[in-house]
Scaffold this motif. Structure first.
Motif, PDB file in Angstrom:
ATOM      1  N   HIS A   1      40.952  41.097  35.212  1.00 32.03           N
ATOM      2  CA  HIS A   1      39.643  41.080  35.839  1.00 32.03           C
ATOM      3  C   HIS A   1      39.572  42.214  36.864  1.00 32.03           C
ATOM      4  O   HIS A   1      40.541  42.470  37.580  1.00 32.03           O
ATOM      5  N   PHE A   2      38.418  42.888  36.933  1.00 30.97           N
ATOM      6  CA  PHE A   2      38.197  43.835  38.030  1.00 30.97           C
ATOM      7  C   PHE A   2      37.282  43.160  39.035  1.00 30.97           C
ATOM      8  O   PHE A   2      36.180  42.713  38.700  1.00 30.97           O
ATOM      9  N   VAL A   3      37.751  43.071  40.258  1.00 37.16           N
ATOM     10  CA  VAL A   3      37.015  42.399  41.334  1.00 37.16           C
ATOM     11  C   VAL A   3      36.399  43.455  42.240  1.00 37.16           C
ATOM     12  O   VAL A   3      37.116  44.260  42.842  1.00 37.16           O
ATOM     13  N   ASN A   4      35.084  43.465  42.331  1.00 35.85           N
ATOM     14  CA  ASN A   4      34.391  44.428  43.177  1.00 35.85           C
ATOM     15  C   ASN A   4      33.660  43.682  44.290  1.00 35.85           C
ATOM     16  O   ASN A   4      32.710  42.940  44.039  1.00 35.85           O
ATOM     17  N   ASN A   5      34.139  43.847  45.519  1.00 36.21           N
ATOM     18  CA  ASN A   5      33.462  43.290  46.689  1.00 36.21           C
ATOM     19  C   ASN A   5      32.559  44.366  47.265  1.00 36.21           C
ATOM     20  O   ASN A   5      32.964  45.512  47.404  1.00 36.21           O
ATOM     21  N   MET A   6      31.343  43.999  47.642  1.00 45.82           N
ATOM     22  CA  MET A   6      30.403  45.007  48.125  1.00 45.82           C
ATOM     23  C   MET A   6      29.437  44.427  49.148  1.00 45.82           C
ATOM     24  O   MET A   6      29.245  43.211  49.227  1.00 45.82           O
TER      25      MET A   6
ATOM     26  N   VAL B   1      42.957  42.248  38.987  1.00 50.17           N
ATOM     27  CA  VAL B   1      43.760  41.021  38.954  1.00 50.17           C
ATOM     28  C   VAL B   1      44.214  40.817  37.511  1.00 50.17           C
ATOM     29  O   VAL B   1      43.438  40.412  36.640  1.00 50.17           O
ATOM     30  N   ASP B   2      45.476  41.124  37.256  1.00 50.65           N
ATOM     31  CA  ASP B   2      46.023  41.039  35.902  1.00 50.65           C
ATOM     32  C   ASP B   2      46.251  39.574  35.528  1.00 50.65           C
ATOM     33  O   ASP B   2      46.840  38.810  36.282  1.00 50.65           O
ATOM     34  N   SER B   3      45.800  39.185  34.345  1.00 49.90           N
ATOM     35  CA  SER B   3      45.884  37.778  33.943  1.00 49.90           C
ATOM     36  C   SER B   3      47.326  37.299  33.794  1.00 49.90           C
ATOM     37  O   SER B   3      47.654  36.170  34.156  1.00 49.90           O
ATOM     38  N   LEU B   4      48.218  38.150  33.264  1.00 47.09           N
ATOM     39  CA  LEU B   4      49.610  37.739  33.096  1.00 47.09           C
ATOM     40  C   LEU B   4      50.374  37.775  34.408  1.00 47.09           C
ATOM     41  O   LEU B   4      51.307  36.996  34.606  1.00 47.09           O
TER      42      LEU B   4
ATOM     43  N   LYS C   1      29.111  40.407  48.712  1.00 44.81           N
ATOM     44  CA  LYS C   1      28.918  39.861  47.374  1.00 44.81           C
ATOM     45  C   LYS C   1      30.063  40.327  46.491  1.00 44.81           C
ATOM     46  O   LYS C   1      30.587  41.429  46.662  1.00 44.81           O
ATOM     47  N   THR C   2      30.443  39.476  45.540  1.00 48.76           N
ATOM     48  CA  THR C   2      31.551  39.805  44.654  1.00 48.76           C
ATOM     49  C   THR C   2      31.096  39.838  43.204  1.00 48.76           C
ATOM     50  O   THR C   2      30.426  38.911  42.741  1.00 48.76           O
ATOM     51  N   ASP C   3      31.449  40.912  42.524  1.00 47.74           N
ATOM     52  CA  ASP C   3      31.162  41.038  41.094  1.00 47.74           C
ATOM     53  C   ASP C   3      32.500  41.097  40.355  1.00 47.74           C
ATOM     54  O   ASP C   3      33.370  41.899  40.699  1.00 47.74           O
ATOM     55  N   ILE C   4      32.661  40.237  39.362  1.00 43.78           N
ATOM     56  CA  ILE C   4      33.926  40.162  38.622  1.00 43.78           C
ATOM     57  C   ILE C   4      33.661  40.361  37.130  1.00 43.78           C
ATOM     58  O   ILE C   4      32.818  39.677  36.551  1.00 43.78           O
ATOM     59  N   THR C   5      34.369  41.297  36.543  1.00 49.38           N
ATOM     60  CA  THR C   5      34.215  41.557  35.110  1.00 49.38           C
ATOM     61  C   THR C   5      35.580  41.563  34.432  1.00 49.38           C
ATOM     62  O   THR C   5      36.582  42.016  35.005  1.00 49.38           O
TER      63      THR C   5
END
Length: 280
Positions: A252-257, A87-90, A240-244
């Protein structure tokens, strides 16, 4: 700096909530139609197949006889699944819709489809079947499957389900007993968050992820009628979602697992139905 961290944490918190919400509401059609176990520790779990009990008399002052129930374990193996996206911030500044919500829903739906795929794969291991795949779904085929369930004393307790392809659903609508409110009632029930119909005590659901075979002219779908307790679904970790944040990507990289598995517990409680899609 504290304000930036606060904004970032707010983004993560809301994103995670949206993913879980989307998965719970529309992610899986079949999770609620099978026997489930949650919070599994380890790589597998065991479901028990309980045999039929036998009632007997007892003598006066004698010991009450036991039912002599058989217990057959069925192992269900869990696997880990992921669905990630950037998910690109701009980009979020340039688009008219809520990108966070769109990506959250996409990840939840991807894992929901995987949940259903696991359950369908388990259903497909049954060896009990009706229909040749050469004819459309008919009342006679449904009644044949219905009879097989009854012959095996599969409980008729409102927990019988049928999943059919869109083509088979249309074929069912040509059966008066299935489509007419005189037989099924005027109120359309919702099972697993989607429209369904209850006929012969079976909750019918349309599903687009069923197995197919053949070419265009001879394409056939495999549909299923089953009892809830005949199929097991195990959850080690629910979605569960991990966002970094990655500064080098400004995104942001969104990882759903999730960690899940499914297995066939009782083959007698699942009927496979092979029906032709194309009808002249």
């Amino acid at each position: 700096m504290a304000e930036t961290n606060s904004i970032d944490q707010s983004f993560i918190k809301h994103f995670q909530a949206e993913v879980v919400n989307a998965y719970s509401q529309m992610g899986s059609k079949l999770k609620s139609t099978v026997r489930s176990k949650n919070n599994i520790q380890g790589a597998s779990t065991t479901f028990q197949i309980i045999g039929k009990g036998v009632a007997a008399t007892k003598t006066r002052n004698g010991q009450v006889p036991t039912m002599k129930l058989s217990h057959t374990p069925k192992e269900c193996t869990l696997s880990d699944y992921y669905a990630g996206e950037w998910v690109d911030s701009l980009d979020e500044l340039k688009i008219g819709h809520d990108e966070r919500k769109v990506v959250a829903q996409a990840g939840a739906y991807a894992l929901g489809r995987k949940t259903d795929e696991l359950i369908i794969d388990a259903l497909n291991t049954t060896t009990t079947s009706v229909g040749s795949g050469a004819v459309a779904l008919t009342k006679a085929i449904i009644l044949e499957a219905f009879t097989k369930l009854n012959n095996e004393d599969v409980p008729d307790d409102g927990e019988r389900y049928a999943i059919v392809s869109p083509q088979a659903w249309n074929q069912l609508l040509s059966i008066e007993e299935f489509s007419s409110a005189d037989y099924v009632g005027s109120k359309t029930p919702f099972v697993a968050g989607c429209e369904s119909r209850k006929w012969l005590g079976i909750n019918f659901i349309m599903h687009t992820g069923l197995p197919t075979s053949g070419s265009e002219d001879t394409a056939a779908h495999t549909c299923f009628i089953y009892h809830k307790n005949a199929v097991g679904h195990a959850v080690g970790m629910d979605i569960k979602t991990d966002i970094t944040w990655h500064g080098d990507y400004a995104a942001h990289f969104v990882n759903n697992m999730m960690s899940q598995g499914a297995c066939l517990i009782d083959p007698k409680g699942v009927i496979k139905i092979s029906v032709l899609d194309k009808v002249a």
